[in-house]
Design an enzyme around this catalytic site. Structure first.
Site, PDB file in Angstrom:
ATOM      1  N   GLU A  91       0.581  -1.031   0.037  1.00  0.00           N
ATOM      2  CA  GLU A  91       0.129  -0.150   0.319  1.00  0.00           C
ATOM      3  C   GLU A  91       1.017   1.172   0.297  1.00  0.00           C
ATOM      4  OE1 GLU A  91      -3.768  -0.905   2.173  1.00  0.00           O
ATOM      5  OE2 GLU A  91      -2.125  -1.431   3.823  1.00  0.00           O
ATOM      6  N   CYS A 104       3.088   8.413   1.077  1.00  0.00           N
ATOM      7  CA  CYS A 104       4.151   7.350   1.433  1.00  0.00           C
ATOM      8  C   CYS A 104       3.744   6.241   1.516  1.00  0.00           C
ATOM      9  CB  CYS A 104       2.647   8.112   2.423  1.00  0.00           C
ATOM     10  SG  CYS A 104       3.530   6.207   4.146  1.00  0.00           S
ATOM     11  N   CYS A 111       6.176  -5.769   9.197  1.00  0.00           N
ATOM     12  CA  CYS A 111       7.405  -6.016   9.767  1.00  0.00           C
ATOM     13  C   CYS A 111       7.889  -6.702  10.754  1.00  0.00           C
ATOM     14  CB  CYS A 111       7.079  -4.387   9.923  1.00  0.00           C
ATOM     15  SG  CYS A 111       7.576  -3.832  10.876  1.00  0.00           S
ATOM     16  N   CYS A 115       5.361  -3.260  16.808  1.00  0.00           N
ATOM     17  CA  CYS A 115       5.119  -2.637  17.664  1.00  0.00           C
ATOM     18  C   CYS A 115       4.196  -2.657  18.150  1.00  0.00           C
ATOM     19  CB  CYS A 115       5.030  -0.813  17.062  1.00  0.00           C
ATOM     20  SG  CYS A 115       6.765  -0.922  16.654  1.00  0.00           S
ATOM     21  N   CYS A 118       0.860  -1.148  16.786  1.00  0.00           N
ATOM     22  CA  CYS A 118       0.739  -0.026  15.259  1.00  0.00           C
ATOM     23  C   CYS A 118       0.354  -1.941  14.151  1.00  0.00           C
ATOM     24  CB  CYS A 118       2.408  -0.450  13.748  1.00  0.00           C
ATOM     25  SG  CYS A 118       2.135   0.169  11.940  1.00  0.00           S
ATOM     26  N   CYS A 328      -1.572   6.455   9.553  1.00  0.00           N
ATOM     27  CA  CYS A 328      -0.200   5.750   9.386  1.00  0.00           C
ATOM     28  C   CYS A 328      -1.261   4.959  10.730  1.00  0.00           C
ATOM     29  CB  CYS A 328      -0.231   7.101  10.695  1.00  0.00           C
ATOM     30  SG  CYS A 328       1.312   8.545   9.789  1.00  0.00           S
TER      31      CYS A 328
END
Ligand code: SAH
Length: 335
Positions: A91, A104, A111, A115, A118, A328
């Protein structure tokens, strides 16, 4: 397709030498590079300055460019989901502002950093994006009619854990003959991968640096961002000071405000103490609700005012894209 060259993996010089190696004059590489990066035309047949015979020959040497994507249009931003040849989703988001459009960009599928707040980390790490896949995100946005003024590596993944491909994509998009995006128009956002920041310095890439801080003490930061166990705040701030000194690029500290977690007066005091003596810029970010149990803080204004009173450089980030899950921490390549 096997054995064919992937045209998006080459910077301008490399493309020229591939053209020459394959029997084309170097000036044709310039024309093709311009078609791709200035006009977002990726099909040789549609490049009107290239003869049909040449287009045919080129398509025997270079594999077709795969830009397979879906578009979601929100109130303010636009999200693109690119489908990779091995069936992952990547994305990227165009965020318009009065100073132009920011893209972005994602750098990994998934990932590894986990975290807690997220969404991207939830499904774990799948793989690094290639430089061509990073560059493709730019081409999709351009093909859809968006001029791109700035690139922020703030999408899915940790850019400093895929640094070679990020830097390759950056130098390709920086080419004057092509997209011509100036080095100071790129920002890398990192969870604080110290060796990656050092490598940026060694390689002489003067990119803007944003660091996801989110807590001003090691205990809390490790709880929120397990990578802090490895790269502690003290060591991180030493290397950030070096980066600031060596590049004179502004350093931004991103701070997502989480209700009852990192938004108390004590957090403010610790944050003020941590940035004392630096000119780092703090960007307060409203939390976008995800599947985690974290909630957005109601203390944003208080936090902001107290930091300002303490003479810290601070701004509030407008949160955009929430309506299309493009804000985000909400990107996870859902298909
Ligand atoms: N791995 C890099 C790049 C991701 S950038 C990094 O950590 O910086 C994405 C930014 O959005 C990071 O600052 C991240 O901490 C933040 N973020 C993650 N989830 C979020 C959420 N739900 N709401 C707001 N910001 C979030």
């Amino acid at each position: 397709m096997i054995g064919m060259l992937k045209i998006l993996e080459y910077n301008f010089k490399e493309l020229q030498s591939e053209f020459v190696k394959n029997g084309f004059p170097a000036y044709k590489a310039k024309q093709v590079f311009e078609w791709i990066y200035q006009k977002a035309v990726t099909d040789f047949v549609k490049m009107t300055s290239i003869s049909f015979a040449d287009a045919k020959k080129l398509s025997e040497v270079f594999a077709p460019i795969n830009l397979d994507y879906e578009r979601t249009t929100g109130n303010t931003s636009v999200k693109f989901l690119l489908n990779t040849t091995d069936d992952f989703g990547i994305e990227c988001v165009v965020i318009p502002s009065k100073n132009g459009n920011t893209l972005c960009v994602s750098t990994q599928v998934g990932c590894a950093l986990k975290c807690g707040f997220c969404e991207t980390g939830k499904g774990g790490f799948k793989r690094d994006l290639t430089s061509a896949e990073i560059v493709s995100q730019y081409l999709v946005a351009r093909a859809e009619g968006y001029e791109i003024d700035r690139i922020v590596y703030m999408g899915m993944g940790e850019p400093l854990l895929n640094l070679d491909n990020v830097l390759k994509a950056t130098s390709i998009l920086n080419e004057e003959t092509g997209a011509n995006i100036g080095m100071r128009r790129f920002t890398v956002s990192t969870a604080g991968i110290i060796p990656g920041i050092k490598k940026l310095l060694e390689k002489g890439f003067k990119l803007n640096l944003a660091v996801s801080l989110h807590a001003a003490n090691d205990g809390l930061r490790t709880k929120l961002m397990p990578i802090n166990e490895k790269y502690r705040l003290n060591d991180l701030f030493v290397v950030l000071a070096e980066y600031r000194e060596a590049t004179s690029r502004r350093i931004t500290l991103e701070y997502v405000l989480l209700d009852g977690v990192n938004d108390t007066d004590r957090d403010i005091e610790q944050l003020v103490a941590l940035v004392k003596g630096t000119d780092f810029h703090i960007n307060l970010i409203p939390y976008n609700t995800t599947s985690s149990s974290f909630k957005a803080s109601k203390n944003m204004d208080r936090f902001f005012d107290k930091l300002e009173k303490a003479k810290v450089n601070v701004t509030k980030r407008r949160s955009e894209g929430g309506d299309i899950s493009a804000a985000c921490g909400m990107l996870f390549g859902k298909k």
